[in-house]
Design an enzyme around this catalytic site. Structure first.
Site, PDB file in Angstrom:
ATOM      1  N   LYS A 127       0.909  -1.158   0.000  1.00 48.65           N
ATOM      2  CA  LYS A 127       0.000   0.000   0.000  1.00 48.65           C
ATOM      3  C   LYS A 127       0.942   1.201   0.000  1.00 48.65           C
ATOM      4  O   LYS A 127       1.626   1.481   0.981  1.00 48.65           O
ATOM      5  CB  LYS A 127      -0.858  -0.078   1.243  1.00 48.65           C
ATOM      6  CG  LYS A 127      -2.005   0.907   1.504  1.00 48.65           C
ATOM      7  CD  LYS A 127      -1.949   2.268   0.926  1.00 48.65           C
ATOM      8  CE  LYS A 127      -2.551   3.263   1.905  1.00 48.65           C
ATOM      9  NZ  LYS A 127      -2.035   4.600   1.677  1.00 48.65           N
ATOM     10  N   GLU A 173       6.335  -0.193  13.116  1.00 49.30           N
ATOM     11  CA  GLU A 173       7.323   0.674  13.746  1.00 49.30           C
ATOM     12  C   GLU A 173       6.654   2.031  13.870  1.00 49.30           C
ATOM     13  O   GLU A 173       6.224   2.600  12.873  1.00 49.30           O
ATOM     14  CB  GLU A 173       8.561   0.734  12.853  1.00 49.30           C
ATOM     15  CG  GLU A 173       9.736   1.348  13.538  1.00 49.30           C
ATOM     16  CD  GLU A 173      10.605   2.076  12.552  1.00 49.30           C
ATOM     17  OE1 GLU A 173      10.949   1.507  11.516  1.00 49.30           O
ATOM     18  OE2 GLU A 173      10.910   3.245  12.840  1.00 49.30           O
ATOM     19  N   CYS A 219      13.045   8.165  12.551  1.00 53.18           N
ATOM     20  CA  CYS A 219      12.491   7.470  13.719  1.00 53.18           C
ATOM     21  C   CYS A 219      13.523   7.394  14.831  1.00 53.18           C
ATOM     22  O   CYS A 219      13.178   7.218  15.994  1.00 53.18           O
ATOM     23  CB  CYS A 219      12.007   6.097  13.320  1.00 53.18           C
ATOM     24  SG  CYS A 219      13.064   5.317  12.120  1.00 53.18           S
TER      25      CYS A 219
HETATM   26  P1  NAP Z   1       0.571   7.529   8.993  1.00 54.23           P
HETATM   27  O1  NAP Z   1      -0.453   8.595   9.024  1.00 54.23           O
HETATM   28  O2  NAP Z   1       0.515   6.518  10.088  1.00 54.23           O
HETATM   29  O3  NAP Z   1       0.420   6.799   7.570  1.00 54.23           O
HETATM   30  C1  NAP Z   1       1.243   5.696   7.193  1.00 54.23           C
HETATM   31  C2  NAP Z   1       0.461   4.776   6.271  1.00 54.23           C
HETATM   32  O4  NAP Z   1      -0.552   4.099   7.021  1.00 54.23           O
HETATM   33  C3  NAP Z   1      -0.263   5.507   5.141  1.00 54.23           C
HETATM   34  O5  NAP Z   1      -0.242   4.672   3.997  1.00 54.23           O
HETATM   35  C4  NAP Z   1      -1.664   5.642   5.663  1.00 54.23           C
HETATM   36  O6  NAP Z   1      -2.631   5.700   4.628  1.00 54.23           O
HETATM   37  C5  NAP Z   1      -1.829   4.378   6.470  1.00 54.23           C
HETATM   38  N1  NAP Z   1      -2.767   4.556   7.587  1.00 54.23           N
HETATM   39  C6  NAP Z   1      -2.776   5.573   8.481  1.00 54.23           C
HETATM   40  N2  NAP Z   1      -3.786   5.397   9.351  1.00 54.23           N
HETATM   41  C7  NAP Z   1      -4.413   4.262   8.991  1.00 54.23           C
HETATM   42  C8  NAP Z   1      -5.536   3.555   9.506  1.00 54.23           C
HETATM   43  N3  NAP Z   1      -6.242   4.003  10.536  1.00 54.23           N
HETATM   44  N4  NAP Z   1      -5.895   2.420   8.892  1.00 54.23           N
HETATM   45  C9  NAP Z   1      -5.217   1.955   7.815  1.00 54.23           C
HETATM   46  N5  NAP Z   1      -4.152   2.580   7.296  1.00 54.23           N
HETATM   47  C10 NAP Z   1      -3.753   3.718   7.867  1.00 54.23           C
HETATM   48  O7  NAP Z   1       2.043   8.090   9.008  1.00 54.23           O
HETATM   49  P2  NAP Z   1       2.758   9.218   8.112  1.00 54.23           P
HETATM   50  O8  NAP Z   1       1.823   9.736   7.081  1.00 54.23           O
HETATM   51  O9  NAP Z   1       4.006   8.632   7.660  1.00 54.23           O
HETATM   52  O10 NAP Z   1       3.162  10.383   9.089  1.00 54.23           O
HETATM   53  C11 NAP Z   1       2.344  10.874  10.072  1.00 54.23           C
HETATM   54  C12 NAP Z   1       3.089  10.810  11.393  1.00 54.23           C
HETATM   55  O11 NAP Z   1       3.645   9.495  11.595  1.00 54.23           O
HETATM   56  C13 NAP Z   1       4.285  11.709  11.552  1.00 54.23           C
HETATM   57  O12 NAP Z   1       3.960  13.016  11.845  1.00 54.23           O
HETATM   58  C14 NAP Z   1       5.026  11.012  12.657  1.00 54.23           C
HETATM   59  O13 NAP Z   1       4.490  11.377  13.898  1.00 54.23           O
HETATM   60  C15 NAP Z   1       4.790   9.576  12.429  1.00 54.23           C
HETATM   61  N6  NAP Z   1       5.911   8.867  11.788  1.00 54.23           N
HETATM   62  C16 NAP Z   1       6.754   8.171  12.583  1.00 54.23           C
HETATM   63  C17 NAP Z   1       7.795   7.473  12.028  1.00 54.23           C
HETATM   64  C18 NAP Z   1       8.708   6.668  12.897  1.00 54.23           C
HETATM   65  O14 NAP Z   1       9.464   5.892  12.354  1.00 54.23           O
HETATM   66  N7  NAP Z   1       8.672   6.799  14.190  1.00 54.23           N
HETATM   67  C19 NAP Z   1       8.013   7.480  10.653  1.00 54.23           C
HETATM   68  C20 NAP Z   1       7.127   8.190   9.855  1.00 54.23           C
HETATM   69  C21 NAP Z   1       6.081   8.869  10.453  1.00 54.23           C
HETATM   70  P3  NAP Z   1      -3.186   7.090   4.027  1.00 54.23           P
HETATM   71  O15 NAP Z   1      -2.695   7.120   2.639  1.00 54.23           O
HETATM   72  O16 NAP Z   1      -4.673   6.964   4.092  1.00 54.23           O
HETATM   73  O17 NAP Z   1      -2.680   8.181   4.881  1.00 54.23           O
END
Ligand code: NAP
Length: 525
Positions: A184, A265, A302
């Site tokens: 995805k 992660e 991360c």
């Molecule tokens: P995210 O919002 O968790 O999205 C990551 C992936 O998961 C996207 O493909 C998203 O789809 C999907 N997703 C999100 N919520 C979902 C749900 N409820 N059900 C199914 N799939 C879902 O993360 P992000 O866009 O990378 O960044 C947002 C935040 O994540 C950052 O601000 C940061 O806090 C955190 N982050 C942390 C790390 C780490 O390694 N610690 C790395 C990257 C990001 P969609 O296309 O629909 O959004």
């Protein structure tokens, strides 16, 4: 190669029919073409059907066939040339050198997994020969090897458009294990995803593998991401992203009639402990190293060191002064997406508004639409211990320094920490007793413990652990970086008293695969 804005399902390129997605250049705010129309349950269904069919033969591919496939994926990615680098830069705001480095890492880890597959250690072959004369009970012949779990769903990360995305570490390790992969794509970099997806698709065809070994879906995680994880043919999930996203997918996986593992992660603030002698002797150098690691890539790692813990006093004051100077001089940097920038702003504002926190310094303000202005804060250990909100990850270049009364309070802070990917000790020889008392605490908190380094920069190798207790990950028993990542997608099977003709090659007498084996508890040379 021109971008078509289509999903890749097996050997086909398919148009979706749900919400349209366009990448945005975060440096300019400009919308990038083409439009990617998201998939629906119908595409999830088709990709899963093909993956299930492909699994029957892909799981039986020889070690050489699978290794050659991984190497071919790497070569096909390299053959994309500058087009891949340019598109990834436009979709992420990351500089050329970073994208080129990440491409090297991506291809390097595919080739590492090829060598791992060939060596066959991952099969973990164990033979306990029959002991028919054993008293009081004879022993039957028992042989164990590892087999792949089945089709795997991978969620590409926003912050590594190559190394943790379509052909990144999760995909490479699952393919190495013998599992078909359905990715995805992250909606922030669909063009980069399509390019890499076409490279994998081409490698599947060149290696004469069944088309369902790889598919690439675009669309909302809440629709197709959830449908993918709920599909009964999916047997494991790899994810890098937010805590809320990872937990939502884990809930879905657990609620299935057949629950499956989710390797998510999620969040980590990577504490750095400044031990007294090191702080006294080289506080300025440590402050410089800290600011360099904090601001690298706008802090969007991360492993970003978001928490620093020291004992109050002149040495810590001098460290704060030097770190403040470094932060003030740090340039603003474009963040990966408007959403990540907004989340960063919110996190920094909530720290600034917290009465228990004092602001130490801010970096230079940016002029672009989504730039990260570095931020450094401080709080007392007693306030940190009384407010769990101060442990929340602020994704970006924001750090919090915790001031402890003494080494005992430093240990209490360590004990109160949530699970982490890393924990770092800045220490000199005289700090060894303090480090020794912290180590057993940190082993329970983190997947990687460092001395006198910085946690950003994760080596892809055999000994690496990029994992840790919740909320760093959803399963602390594994790693998502390095060759050990293959074990997430394998399970052991024991064959009891099977005739030689029925045994898989790895377990046959004479060791035809020539792999390392444990025979009656002893390593066969
Ligand atoms: P995210 O919002 O968790 O999205 C990551 C992936 O998961 C996207 O493909 C998203 O789809 C999907 N997703 C999100 N919520 C979902 C749900 N409820 N059900 C199914 N799939 C879902 O993360 P992000 O866009 O990378 O960044 C947002 C935040 O994540 C950052 O601000 C940061 O806090 C955190 N982050 C942390 C790390 C780490 O390694 N610690 C790395 C990257 C990001 P969609 O296309 O629909 O959004």
């Amino acid at each position: 190669m021109s971008l078509e804005g289509k999903m890749l399902i097996g050997r086909e390129a398919v148009s979706g029919s749900s919400q349209p997605i366009n990448a945005v250049d975060p440096a300019t705010g400009e919308t990038l073409e083409p439009t990617y129309v998201g998939g629906t349950r119908a595409e999830v269904e088709r990709a899963c059907e093909l993956a299930e069919t492909a699994f029957a033969s892909y799981r039986e591919s020889t070690l050489e066939e699978r290794a050659t496939f991984l190497e071919t994926v790497a070569s096909e990615i390299e053959a994309l040339g500058d087009a891949l680098v340019e598109r990834a830069m436009a979709e992420t705001g990351l500089p050329q050198a970073r994208i080129q480095g990440e491409r090297g890492r991506t291809c390097g880890q595919l080739r590492l997994f090829a060598s791992v597959v060939r060596a066959g250690e991952w099969l973990d072959v164990r033979l306990d020969p029959a002991l028919p004369e054993r008293e009081p009970m004879p022993r039957v012949d028992l042989r164990q090897r590892h087999v792949p779990l089945g089709p795997v769903a991978v969620f590409g990360a926003s912050n590594f458009p190559l190394a943790f995305s379509v052909a990144g570490g999760d995909t490479a390790s699952a393919l190495a294990a013998g599992c078909p992969v359905i990715v995805k794509a992250h909606s922030a970099h669909p063009g980069t995803s399509e390019l890499v997806g076409r490279a994998v698709q081409s490698a599947v065809a060149k290696c004469n593998l069944p088309e369902g070994v790889f598919s690439l879906l675009f669309g909302s995680g809440r629709e197709i991401g959830q449908a993918l994880v709920a599909d009964p043919r999916i047997q494991a999930v790899g994810f890098t992203g937010s805590r809320s996203g990872g937990l939502a997918l884990q809930r879905t996986a657990q609620a299935r009639p057949q629950p499956i593992p989710v390797y998510a992660e999620m969040s980590s603030i990577n504490p750095v402990f400044l031990l007294p002698e090191a702080l006294q002797a080289r506080g300025k150098a440590i402050a410089d190293g800290f600011v360099g690691s904090l601001t690298m890539g706008a802090g969007q790692f991360c492993t970003n060191p978001g928490l620093v813990i020291g004992v109050k006093g002149e040495a810590l004051d001098a460290f704060l002064a030097a770190a403040a100077e470094g932060v003030q001089g740090s340039a603003a940097q474009t963040m990966l997406t408007p959403g990540i920038h907004a989340a960063y702003q919110e996190g920094v504002q909530s720290l600034a508004a917290n009465a228990k926190v004092r602001e130490i310094a801010r970096g230079q303000a940016g002029s672009g639409p989504h730039e990260c202005q570095t931020a450094l804060f401080a709080a007392s250990a007693s306030d940190f211990l009384s407010d769990t909100a101060l442990q929340a990850e602020v994704f970006g270049a924001s750090g919090l320094v915790v001031e402890c009364a003494d080494a005992d309070e430093m240990r209490r802070v360590a004990e109160a920490l949530e699970g982490q990917l890393t924990a770092t000790l800045q220490m000199d020889d005289g700090d060894t007793p303090t480090a020794t008392s912290l180590l057993p605490i940190l082993e329970r908190k983190a997947g990687r413990i460092l001395a006198n380094g910085w946690p950003t920069g994760v080596e892809v190798c055999h000994a690496m652990v990029h994992g840790g207790p919740y909320p760093a990950t959803s399963d602390s028993r594994t790693t998502s970086v390095g060759s050990a990542a293959i074990h997430r997608f394998l399970r052991p099977v024991c064959y009891q008293a099977l005739p030689e003709g029925l045994l898989p090659e790895a377990l046959q007498d004479g060791n035809p695969l020539g792999v390392s084996r444990l025979v009656d508890g002893k390593r066969e040379s």
